[in-house]
Design a protein around this motif. Structure first.
Motif, PDB file in Angstrom:
ATOM      1  N   CYS A  88       0.841  -1.195   0.000  1.00  0.00           N
ATOM      2  CA  CYS A  88       0.000   0.000   0.000  1.00  0.00           C
ATOM      3  C   CYS A  88       0.882   1.253   0.000  1.00  0.00           C
ATOM      4  N   CYS A  91       0.066   3.263   3.692  1.00  0.00           N
ATOM      5  CA  CYS A  91       0.440   2.712   5.003  1.00  0.00           C
ATOM      6  C   CYS A  91       1.479   1.595   4.906  1.00  0.00           C
ATOM      7  N   CYS A 128      -6.786  -0.863  -0.067  1.00  0.00           N
ATOM      8  CA  CYS A 128      -6.120  -1.362   1.139  1.00  0.00           C
ATOM      9  C   CYS A 128      -7.163  -1.694   2.213  1.00  0.00           C
ATOM     10  N   LYS A 130      -6.455  -1.960   5.311  1.00  0.00           N
ATOM     11  CA  LYS A 130      -6.031  -1.305   6.546  1.00  0.00           C
ATOM     12  C   LYS A 130      -6.416   0.183   6.564  1.00  0.00           C
ATOM     13  N   CYS A 131      -6.062   0.909   5.481  1.00  0.00           N
ATOM     14  CA  CYS A 131      -6.272   2.362   5.501  1.00  0.00           C
ATOM     15  C   CYS A 131      -7.256   2.854   4.434  1.00  0.00           C
TER      16      CYS A 131
HETATM   17 ZN   LIG Z   1      -2.958   1.089   3.374  1.00  0.00          ZN
END
Ligand SMILES: [Zn+2]
Length: 138
Positions: A88, A91, A128, A130-131
């Motif tokens: 990514c 992040c 992503c 995660k983010c």
């Molecule tokens: Zn990310």
């Protein structure tokens, strides 16, 4: 063959792992083909009666060796190329994304025209997990 659709269903990490297993299975078959090729050459040199069977064995070994090396190289090349871009940009999470869209579309039999064509034209637009950042793997 590990289809690119598996990235969507199983996730990138599992696909990547599976791709590496598949490509190393092709490396093993390349090595077995090499053994058959060398054995064929050995048998062909044995005498007049064994010449044709040895030549046939060597040709079979050569075909397996050639095809296996081609598949090994192709699968590894695609895995490495996508693996390098699976980070990514926001992040830096590795391989934690979901596929939003991709192209070209897989064939009905599960084969990928882009894989057959050395990954040419292949792209994955991903998000992503995660983010939420988005980027494109090509
Ligand atoms: Zn990310």
């Amino acid at each position: 063959m590990a289809s690119l659709d598996r990235i969507r269903t199983d996730g990138f990490r599992r696909w990547y792992e599976r791709q590496l297993i598949d490509c190393h299975a092709w490396l093993v078959s390349w090595f077995l083909g090499l053994i058959v090729l060398v054995s064929g050459i050995e048998v062909a040199g044995g005498g007049a009666g064994s010449r044709s069977s040895g030549a046939l064995l060597a040709l079979g070994g050569l075909a397996v060796t050639w095809y296996s090396w081609k598949r090994y190289h192709l699968l590894l090349e695609i895995a490495e190329r996508l693996g390098e871009q699976a980070v990514c940009p926001k992040c830096e999470a590795y391989g934690k994304f979901k596929v939003l869209s991709s192209g070209p579309a897989p064939l009905p039999d599960g084969g990928d025209p882009s894989l057959e064509n050395h990954g040419g034209g292949l792209w994955l637009h991903v998000e992503c997990r995660k983010c939420g950042g988005e980027w494109t793997l090509k």
